[in-house]
Enzyme design. Structure first.
Site, mmCIF file in Angstrom:
data_model
loop_
_atom_site.group_PDB
_atom_site.id
_atom_site.type_symbol
_atom_site.label_atom_id
_atom_site.label_comp_id
_atom_site.label_asym_id
_atom_site.label_seq_id
_atom_site.Cartn_x
_atom_site.Cartn_y
_atom_site.Cartn_z
ATOM 1 N N CYS A 14 13.025 -2.389 -10.418
ATOM 2 C CA CYS A 14 14.323 -2.331 -11.044
ATOM 3 C C CYS A 14 15.512 -2.847 -10.477
ATOM 4 O O CYS A 14 16.418 -3.638 -11.107
ATOM 5 C CB CYS A 14 14.838 -0.972 -11.557
ATOM 6 N N ASP A 15 15.796 -2.552 -9.086
ATOM 7 C CA ASP A 15 17.014 -2.719 -8.473
ATOM 8 C C ASP A 15 17.093 -3.924 -7.263
ATOM 9 O O ASP A 15 18.000 -4.013 -6.734
ATOM 10 C CB ASP A 15 17.586 -1.384 -8.020
ATOM 11 N N CYS A 30 13.593 2.852 -7.589
ATOM 12 C CA CYS A 30 12.942 1.721 -8.184
ATOM 13 C C CYS A 30 13.213 0.519 -7.730
ATOM 14 O O CYS A 30 14.025 -0.108 -8.172
ATOM 15 C CB CYS A 30 12.625 1.790 -9.676
#
Ligand code: NAP
Length: 309
Positions: free
Chosen positions: A139-140, A136
């Site tokens: 997200c990261d 993701c």
């Protein structure tokens, strides 16, 4: 959880399919409970920017779109809980949905649990998950500011991930197993125009290596057989999804890839159990079509409950 009331409908999955089904069923004044084991909004909640959902000419953040869908459904009475489904049993005319929070009793069930990221299944992938291997970018990506990363895959997800990562990373190597991308035209145009994205064609990843964190990928050119290593701090795996139906084997009819087979009304072979969204056979796997499936499934629930009264 105390003894479950008998719900008119239990919906498994809180992505666009499940939340739209929840909106329709609640507006139909059916007692409706939706269960979700992760993020409400589903995959869309981890999408940075959604620009192909009609009604938002400037696009919208996926997180916000998911929240709006949830708010809208809850406004009409949808109840939600965080729980993971592990089975469905038939008991007379009722369905028992087995969950991590106890058994739920329902007259009908809509399975809208979506799918999970496909793994590369190469050495090091599991070991370095969370230590440089990610599924993701939304997200990261921020963890990889000014570092070199790779994205694996050639579809819409991989290109969207690479474009997002290019805002943070110093270099994004897009590793694709063929010499042609699967992604839609506009995303391809953007990837080719982004100087920080470099394409590595005809290449597969053989292993992920490092000490504590990812340091390099061993790759193989599938046309020449040449093996090499590329140094990266992170690798984002974006090679498709597999439907989340392991717990439904033997209960619902599935295709060879594990998708639930439905008719055009989203009905399965089991009366009163519908399926909607990415989890069903032949889904177009778009947020908008998942929402459409959810609406259709809820209308089928309404028909089923009315006719079985
Ligand atoms: P996808 O369309 O199935 O693409 C998967 C990609 O991964 C393909 O390029 C495939 O290569 C590659 N691949 C598959 N298995 C592999 C393996 N074992 N090793 C290396 N590469 C492998 O999946 P997706 O990109 O996640 O998209 C899923 C669905 O969501 C699609 O319907 C897509 O349109 C939709 N989606 C849409 C958007 C958007 O509209 N913006 C964004 C994200 C996703 P090949 O090409 O060689 O098969």
């Amino acid at each position: 959880m105390t003894q479950s009331p008998v719900y008119d409908v239990v919906i498994i999955g809180g992505g666009p399919a499940g939340l739209t089904a929840g909106l329709y069923a609640s507006r139909g004044r059916f007692s409706t409970l939706l269960i979700e084991r992760g993020l409400f909004g589903g995959q869309i909640a981890t999408t940075e920017h959604v620009e192909n959902y009609p009604g938002f000419p400037n696009g919208i953040s996926g997180m916000e779109l998911g929240q709006f869908m949830m708010e809208q459904a809850e406004k009409f009475g949808l109840k939600t809980i965080s729980a993971e489904a592990s089975g469905i049993e038939l008991q007379g005319g009722l369905k028992i949905v087995k969950t991590s929070e106890g058994d739920l009793v329902a007259r009908t069930v809509i399975v809208a649990g979506g799918s999970q990221r496909q793994k590369m299944a190469v050495p090091g992938e599991e070991e370095f998950t969370g230590k440089g291997v990610s599924y993701c970018a939304t997200c990261d990506a921020a963890f990889f500011q000014d570092q070199a990363v790779a994205v694996v895959g050639g579809g819409d997800s991989a290109i969207s991930e690479a474009l997002h990562l290019a805002k943070f990373a110093s270099k994004v190597t897009l590793i694709h197993r063929r010499d042609e991308l699967r992604a839609t035209g506009i995303l391809q145009e953007r990837a080719f125009a982004e100087p920080r994205i470099q394409l590595l064609w005809d290449t597969t990843v053989e292993s992920v290596e490092g000490k504590k964190f990812v340091e390099k990928l061993r790759v193989n050119n599938v046309k020449t057989g040449t093996k090499s290593a590329i140094e990266v701090s992170g690798v984002f795996v974006s090679i498709g999804f597999r439907p989340d139906t392991d717990y439904l084997r033997g209960i619902l009819p599935l295709d060879s890839a594990g998708h639930i087979i439905t008719n055009e009304r989203m009905e399965t072979d089991i009366p009163g159990i519908m399926a909607a969204g990415d989890i069903r056979h032949n889904s177009a796997k778009q947020a908008i079509t998942a929402a459409g499936d959810g609406a259709t499934a809820a209308l089928s629930v309404e028909r089923f409950l009315t006719e079985s009264r």
